[in-house]
Design an enzyme around this catalytic site. Sequence first.
Site, PDB file in Angstrom:
ATOM      1  N   CYS A   1     -10.783   3.955  -0.087  1.00  0.00           N
ATOM      2  CA  CYS A   1      -9.515   3.883   0.304  1.00  0.00           C
ATOM      3  C   CYS A   1      -9.183   3.011   1.428  1.00  0.00           C
ATOM      4  CB  CYS A   1      -8.960   5.327   0.584  1.00  0.00           C
ATOM      5  SG  CYS A   1      -7.179   5.644   1.222  1.00  0.00           S
TER       6      CYS A   1
ATOM      7  N   ASP B   1       0.822  -1.174  -0.061  1.00  0.00           N
ATOM      8  CA  ASP B   1      -0.007   0.056   0.089  1.00  0.00           C
ATOM      9  C   ASP B   1       0.754   1.155  -0.103  1.00  0.00           C
ATOM     10  OD1 ASP B   1      -2.345   1.710   0.207  1.00  0.00           O
ATOM     11  OD2 ASP B   1      -2.090   1.917   2.567  1.00  0.00           O
TER      12      ASP B   1
ATOM     13  N   CYS C   1      -4.227  -1.255  -1.827  1.00  0.00           N
ATOM     14  CA  CYS C   1      -4.362   0.093  -2.299  1.00  0.00           C
ATOM     15  C   CYS C   1      -5.424   0.471  -3.362  1.00  0.00           C
ATOM     16  CB  CYS C   1      -3.085   0.795  -2.443  1.00  0.00           C
ATOM     17  SG  CYS C   1      -3.182   2.568  -3.006  1.00  0.00           S
TER      18      CYS C   1
ATOM     19  N   TYR D   1      -0.787   8.117  -2.661  1.00  0.00           N
ATOM     20  CA  TYR D   1      -0.501   7.916  -3.916  1.00  0.00           C
ATOM     21  C   TYR D   1      -1.661   8.775  -4.933  1.00  0.00           C
ATOM     22  CZ  TYR D   1       2.628   3.832  -3.818  1.00  0.00           C
ATOM     23  OH  TYR D   1       3.645   3.215  -3.700  1.00  0.00           O
TER      24      TYR D   1
ATOM     25  N   THR E   1      -6.218   3.185  -4.990  1.00  0.00           N
ATOM     26  CA  THR E   1      -5.545   4.101  -6.107  1.00  0.00           C
ATOM     27  C   THR E   1      -4.426   3.351  -6.969  1.00  0.00           C
ATOM     28  OG1 THR E   1      -5.641   5.836  -4.425  1.00  0.00           O
ATOM     29  CG2 THR E   1      -4.255   6.204  -6.425  1.00  0.00           C
TER      30      THR E   1
END
EC number: 5.1.1.3
Length: 259
Positions: free
Chosen positions: A183, A11, A74, A43, A76
């Site tokens: 998230c 992550d 993660c 990120y 993103t």
Amino acid sequence: MKNENPIGLFDSGIGGTSIWKEVHALMPNENTIYLADSKNAPYGLKSKDEIIALSCKNTEFLLEKNCKIIVVACNTATTNAIKELRAKYDIPFIGIEPAIKPAALQSKTQTIGILATKGTLNSELFHKSVENHPEVKIIEQIGHGLVQLIENGDINSPEMEELLKSYLKPMIEKNIDYLVLGCSHYPYLIPQIQKILPQHIKIIDSGEAVAKQTHKILEQNHLLNVSKEKSSQIFYTNSEPEVLETILNHNEKVLYKNF
């Protein structure tokens, strides 16, 4: 034996430990290696190319540790880089994306909220997920500043409370009945979020579904660890280990490594 090789998770920081906890709870006999790239968090503010480059670097670190499967813990990184990772590396990848589908299917008001990073909300994968549910109104909110506060250990700070109120109050006013956390850092904010949301609004995150999918793919590839040995859980961070140790309640050893 390859079955005893670890599950790798990475992550942009400590947030993906919310996914690690679900994976470890479901498969306590599996060895795991968790990589927190806190030096480069968040990120969500980086370009797609930067996110792909960091995701490749993290993957190569975990491959060097002989991981048998990699969980991109993660949102993103999943929404921006998992397609490239799967094309480049010969290993199963498990992604994490906002749980829009269960929220959309269960919503009574036909209005759901999603709190996520800019990188996730701007991604092609996220837009495809939204297009699959045209019947539902989706209220999007970028969680500016939340990841940084979590990474600094300021989860219960007045600043965090003010930010969450400013993001959630407009969603409440628009009659959402589900809030999707987009998230992997955000599950650590659930106690604060629950204080702000009315009781009828349900919170959904992806952790449990990711753990189940990881188990399923390991099983399909005959990679489940059948050893009766005590499992090993190793955590790496390229930032101060203290915040990661606190999140893990000092139950796990955290190693500092500059990668």
